[in-house]
Design a protein around this motif. Sequence first.
Motif, PDB file in Angstrom:
ATOM      1  N   ASN A  53       0.869  -1.197  -0.008  1.00  0.00           N
ATOM      2  CA  ASN A  53       0.136   0.073  -0.048  1.00  0.00           C
ATOM      3  C   ASN A  53       0.963   1.148   0.081  1.00  0.00           C
ATOM      4  OD1 ASN A  53       0.784   0.360   2.677  1.00  0.00           O
ATOM      5  ND2 ASN A  53      -0.772  -0.848   3.413  1.00  0.00           N
ATOM      6  N   ASP A  54       0.419   2.492   0.359  1.00  0.00           N
ATOM      7  CA  ASP A  54       1.337   3.522   0.425  1.00  0.00           C
ATOM      8  C   ASP A  54       2.349   3.567   1.618  1.00  0.00           C
ATOM      9  OD1 ASP A  54      -0.184   4.607  -1.901  1.00  0.00           O
ATOM     10  OD2 ASP A  54      -1.934   5.584  -0.540  1.00  0.00           O
ATOM     11  N   GLU A  55       2.087   2.885   2.371  1.00  0.00           N
ATOM     12  CA  GLU A  55       3.272   2.851   3.491  1.00  0.00           C
ATOM     13  C   GLU A  55       4.204   1.618   3.539  1.00  0.00           C
ATOM     14  OE1 GLU A  55       2.213   3.677   7.605  1.00  0.00           O
ATOM     15  OE2 GLU A  55       0.249   3.925   6.852  1.00  0.00           O
ATOM     16  N   TYR A  56       3.662   0.579   2.993  1.00  0.00           N
ATOM     17  CA  TYR A  56       4.598  -0.829   2.972  1.00  0.00           C
ATOM     18  C   TYR A  56       4.967  -1.212   1.406  1.00  0.00           C
ATOM     19  CZ  TYR A  56       3.427  -0.927   8.047  1.00  0.00           C
ATOM     20  OH  TYR A  56       3.415  -0.852   9.301  1.00  0.00           O
ATOM     21  N   VAL A  57       6.222  -1.861   1.532  1.00  0.00           N
ATOM     22  CA  VAL A  57       6.468  -2.730   0.176  1.00  0.00           C
ATOM     23  C   VAL A  57       7.128  -4.019   0.765  1.00  0.00           C
ATOM     24  CG1 VAL A  57       6.892  -0.536  -1.079  1.00  0.00           C
ATOM     25  CG2 VAL A  57       8.828  -1.542   0.308  1.00  0.00           C
ATOM     26  N   TYR A  58       7.220  -4.985  -0.080  1.00  0.00           N
ATOM     27  CA  TYR A  58       8.016  -6.283   0.077  1.00  0.00           C
ATOM     28  C   TYR A  58       9.384  -5.991  -0.517  1.00  0.00           C
ATOM     29  CZ  TYR A  58       4.119  -8.795   1.892  1.00  0.00           C
ATOM     30  OH  TYR A  58       2.896  -9.242   2.724  1.00  0.00           O
ATOM     31  N   ILE A  59      10.236  -6.466   0.408  1.00  0.00           N
ATOM     32  CA  ILE A  59      11.933  -6.194  -0.234  1.00  0.00           C
ATOM     33  C   ILE A  59      12.381  -7.730   0.052  1.00  0.00           C
ATOM     34  CG2 ILE A  59      11.946  -3.757   0.123  1.00  0.00           C
ATOM     35  CD1 ILE A  59      13.426  -4.438   2.614  1.00  0.00           C
ATOM     36  N   SER A  60      13.298  -8.010  -1.003  1.00  0.00           N
ATOM     37  CA  SER A  60      14.400  -9.281  -0.707  1.00  0.00           C
ATOM     38  C   SER A  60      15.624  -8.838  -0.988  1.00  0.00           C
ATOM     39  CB  SER A  60      13.628 -10.239  -1.722  1.00  0.00           C
ATOM     40  OG  SER A  60      14.477 -11.345  -1.884  1.00  0.00           O
TER      41      SER A  60
END
Length: 88
Positions: free
Chosen positions: A29-36
């Motif tokens: 969403n506007d606040e969170y992302v998934y990272i790897s």
Amino acid sequence: MNNNYLGVVVYSKAGRDTDRKFVVLDIINDEYVYISDGDLRKVEKPKRKKIKHLFFTNIVFNDMISKRTVSNSEIRKFLQSLGTNKEA
């Protein structure tokens, strides 16, 4: 929501993963992302991270955008090829 985050190389600014390089895999969403990073945080179980705790670079992992699915080894090799300098 900003789809321009996909595939962007980021550095963590907070938490126990501070100063580690990651690639943005998905936008929650506007606040969170998934990272790897393909090493400690695999593609199968990415880290959920607040956008405000990330430093965004101008470097984009183009394989991520074109294929939409990447392997852990591809991410690892790409991040290792960048070296250790933070680039804005």
